[in-house]
Design an enzyme around this catalytic site. Structure first.
Site, PDB file in Angstrom:
ATOM      1  N   LYS A 101     -10.377 -39.513  60.643  1.00 35.98           N
ATOM      2  CA  LYS A 101     -10.309 -39.929  62.056  1.00 35.98           C
ATOM      3  C   LYS A 101     -11.609 -39.582  62.792  1.00 35.98           C
ATOM      4  CE  LYS A 101      -6.604 -37.426  62.976  1.00 35.98           C
ATOM      5  NZ  LYS A 101      -6.192 -36.815  61.701  1.00 35.98           N
ATOM      6  N   ARG A 103       0.385 -35.733  68.982  1.00 31.90           N
ATOM      7  CA  ARG A 103       0.918 -35.283  67.699  1.00 31.90           C
ATOM      8  C   ARG A 103       2.422 -35.091  67.757  1.00 31.90           C
ATOM      9  NH1 ARG A 103      -4.426 -32.932  65.822  1.00 31.90           N
ATOM     10  NH2 ARG A 103      -4.193 -32.198  63.691  1.00 31.90           N
ATOM     11  N   ARG A 135     -14.531 -30.594  52.234  1.00 30.91           N
ATOM     12  CA  ARG A 135     -15.104 -30.383  53.574  1.00 30.91           C
ATOM     13  C   ARG A 135     -15.192 -28.880  53.882  1.00 30.91           C
ATOM     14  NH1 ARG A 135     -12.188 -33.114  58.733  1.00 30.91           N
ATOM     15  NH2 ARG A 135     -10.897 -31.254  58.720  1.00 30.91           N
ATOM     16  N   ARG A 194     -14.614 -24.272  58.723  1.00 30.94           N
ATOM     17  CA  ARG A 194     -13.286 -24.214  59.350  1.00 30.94           C
ATOM     18  C   ARG A 194     -12.328 -23.424  58.461  1.00 30.94           C
ATOM     19  NH1 ARG A 194     -11.359 -30.031  61.623  1.00 30.94           N
ATOM     20  NH2 ARG A 194      -9.380 -28.932  61.388  1.00 30.94           N
ATOM     21  N   ARG A 251      -0.718 -28.020  57.071  1.00 29.89           N
ATOM     22  CA  ARG A 251      -1.130 -28.998  58.097  1.00 29.89           C
ATOM     23  C   ARG A 251      -0.571 -30.376  57.757  1.00 29.89           C
ATOM     24  NH1 ARG A 251      -7.340 -28.300  57.747  1.00 29.89           N
ATOM     25  NH2 ARG A 251      -7.457 -30.031  59.231  1.00 29.89           N
TER      26      ARG A 251
HETATM   27  P1  AMP Z   1      -7.618 -31.297  63.807  1.00 29.61           P
HETATM   28  O1  AMP Z   1      -9.064 -30.984  64.001  1.00 29.61           O
HETATM   29  O2  AMP Z   1      -7.194 -32.538  64.548  1.00 29.61           O
HETATM   30  O3  AMP Z   1      -7.202 -31.310  62.358  1.00 29.61           O
HETATM   31  O4  AMP Z   1      -6.799 -30.110  64.514  1.00 29.61           O
HETATM   32  C1  AMP Z   1      -6.919 -28.774  64.066  1.00 29.61           C
HETATM   33  C2  AMP Z   1      -5.801 -27.934  64.663  1.00 29.61           C
HETATM   34  O5  AMP Z   1      -5.858 -27.954  66.095  1.00 29.61           O
HETATM   35  C3  AMP Z   1      -4.392 -28.407  64.321  1.00 29.61           C
HETATM   36  O6  AMP Z   1      -3.951 -27.959  63.076  1.00 29.61           O
HETATM   37  C4  AMP Z   1      -3.618 -27.767  65.479  1.00 29.61           C
HETATM   38  O7  AMP Z   1      -3.399 -26.389  65.261  1.00 29.61           O
HETATM   39  C5  AMP Z   1      -4.565 -27.910  66.652  1.00 29.61           C
HETATM   40  N1  AMP Z   1      -4.337 -29.208  67.351  1.00 29.61           N
HETATM   41  C6  AMP Z   1      -5.208 -30.252  67.453  1.00 29.61           C
HETATM   42  N2  AMP Z   1      -4.672 -31.260  68.158  1.00 29.61           N
HETATM   43  C7  AMP Z   1      -3.438 -30.860  68.507  1.00 29.61           C
HETATM   44  C8  AMP Z   1      -2.360 -31.466  69.218  1.00 29.61           C
HETATM   45  N3  AMP Z   1      -2.456 -32.717  69.712  1.00 29.61           N
HETATM   46  N4  AMP Z   1      -1.227 -30.756  69.383  1.00 29.61           N
HETATM   47  C9  AMP Z   1      -1.102 -29.516  68.896  1.00 29.61           C
HETATM   48  N5  AMP Z   1      -2.048 -28.901  68.193  1.00 29.61           N
HETATM   49  C10 AMP Z   1      -3.222 -29.550  67.987  1.00 29.61           C
END
Ligand code: AMP
Length: 369
Positions: A193, A268, A307, A313, A325
């Site tokens: 994404k 989400r 990654r 991360r 996740r």
């Molecule tokens: P991402 O970079 O999108 O994979 O997000 C990394 C982490 O950020 C996720 O595993 C969640 O802990 C938190 N996070 C990101 N976006 C959201 C969201 N819309 N709602 C809740 N937690 C989020």
């Protein structure tokens, strides 16, 4: 939402609310006029529906007539002067009630007072269904007001936009943000994404909001939000909805007036999707599409571990957190496919292939919107 000519309008005042208001006005005026038999004067074209509904609800005998606003050629050939015409009846000594569909600047009121000045009516009463207090520039008293509305363009219930919309039984308001394209980029962690959003934001001149990136930025800067989010993110769990929604609202607010947004990692959950719809609605806009990158779980785990070697991360470094996740995605997030499918906005795209190939697939969807 409806489209008239080139513009979009959203529902504003329901037919039921209009009916209740007309009823209230008819009762109030009847009570105040006692045994007087009034002459109701509608101003065409806009008032035809209001006058018709009003006199049906008026509980006592009355007379009804209409006058019309017409354009004359002014002194200068380019200037149009609106004049009221059509008053043929002798109204001397009568109680006249003007029934207007809408009063905004009040220019028509000049005309009304001009033509009734020499009619020696007993009383001239003004009643209007809709009234824009912020736009009204005159001193004439408005005796009865149905519904006060903001200074925005409306159609329906007799009111038109370039000829269309008069027939609608309810009232619609012009949508002011006509041009935004708002996309939800969807898919499990590692679907690509973020990578694709970078290309799409350039190509379509959109603002990219990644909630994960905003959280990571806050963690790096050790803000209160960052500290709170970190405890969830480190385990691969979702940050609580209200925290995420408030943060997203603030990010959208910062970019008010842009061409549109790519939401990446948001929504989400159902609560987040509903909050996003509300937010877009408050901006007179909407989500145009949810585009989902579809990628097999094992490919995702492989990509994220790869990654993790360079991203720094914590949630990319450990296979069990990665799997958590992905599980969070299927248990809490994947249901949003139904949410957007129900609105006919879901588009699945194969997320396996080269970055360029996938960009081409995504662009094809966006161009078709
Ligand atoms: P991402 O970079 O999108 O994979 O997000 C990394 C982490 O950020 C996720 O595993 C969640 O802990 C938190 N996070 C990101 N976006 C959201 C969201 N819309 N709602 C809740 N937690 C989020």
């Amino acid at each position: 939402m409806i489209k008239l000519h080139d513009l979009y309008f959203k529902p504003f005042i329901s037919a039921q609310k209009i009916e209740d208001t007309v009823e209230r006005m008819a009762q109030e005026i009847a009570k105040d006029l006692g045994d007087e038999i009034p002459v109701f004067v509608g101003i065409l074209n806009g008032s035809f529906m209001f006058v018709s509904d009003f006199v049906k609800k008026y509980p006592k005998p009355c007379e009804v007539t209409f006058i019309k606003l017409a354009s004359y050629e002014g002194v200068k050939s380019t200037e149009d002067i609106q004049r009221l015409i059509g008053l043929t009846q002798d109204l001397s000594g009568r109680t006249v009630v003007i029934l207007e569909d809408i009063i905004d600047s009040g220019n028509t009121m000049d005309e009304v007072h001009r033509i009734f000045k020499n009619e020696s009516v007993k009383e001239l009463i003004i009643a209007t269904m809709f009234y824009k207090p912020e736009a009204y520039k005159k001193d004439y008293k408005l005796h009865y007001i149905g519904i006060e509305i903001p200074k925005k363009f409306i159609v329906g219930y007799g009111l038109d936009y370039d000829g269309l919309g008069r027939d609608l039984p309810e009232v619609y308001q012009l949508k002011t943000t006509q041009h935004m394209t708002n996309l939800v980029l969807f898919g499990p962690p590692g679907a690509g994404k973020g990578t694709q959003a970078e290309f799409l934001k350039q190509k379509y001149n959109l603002v990219h909001i990644s909630t994960g990136d905003v959280f990571r930025y806050n963690i790096k800067n050790e803000t209160a939000l960052g500290t709170l989010a970190k405890s969830y993110m480190d385990k691969g769990e979702l940050v609580p909805d209200q925290v995420t929604i408030d943060m997203l609202n603030a990010e959208v607010e910062k970019n008010a007036g842009c061409n549109g947004f790519i939401f990446d990692g948001f929504p989400r959950t159902n609560a987040q999707a509903e909050a996003l719809d509300k937010l877009m609605d408050s901006k007179d806009s909407q989500i145009n599409a949810m585009i989902a990158l579809e990628v097999d779980d094992e490919v995702l785990v492989g990509r994220l571990l790869e990654r993790g070697k360079t991203s720094g991360r914590a949630d990319d470094a450990d296979e069990s957190i990665i799997r958590n996740r992905i599980t969070e995605y299927y248990s809490k997030t994947a249901i949003l496919k139904d949410y957007y499918s129900a609105q006919d906005k879901y588009y699945g795209v194969d997320g396996v292939g080269s970055i360029e190939e996938i960009t081409v697939r995504l662009s094809a969807v966006i161009d078709s919107l």
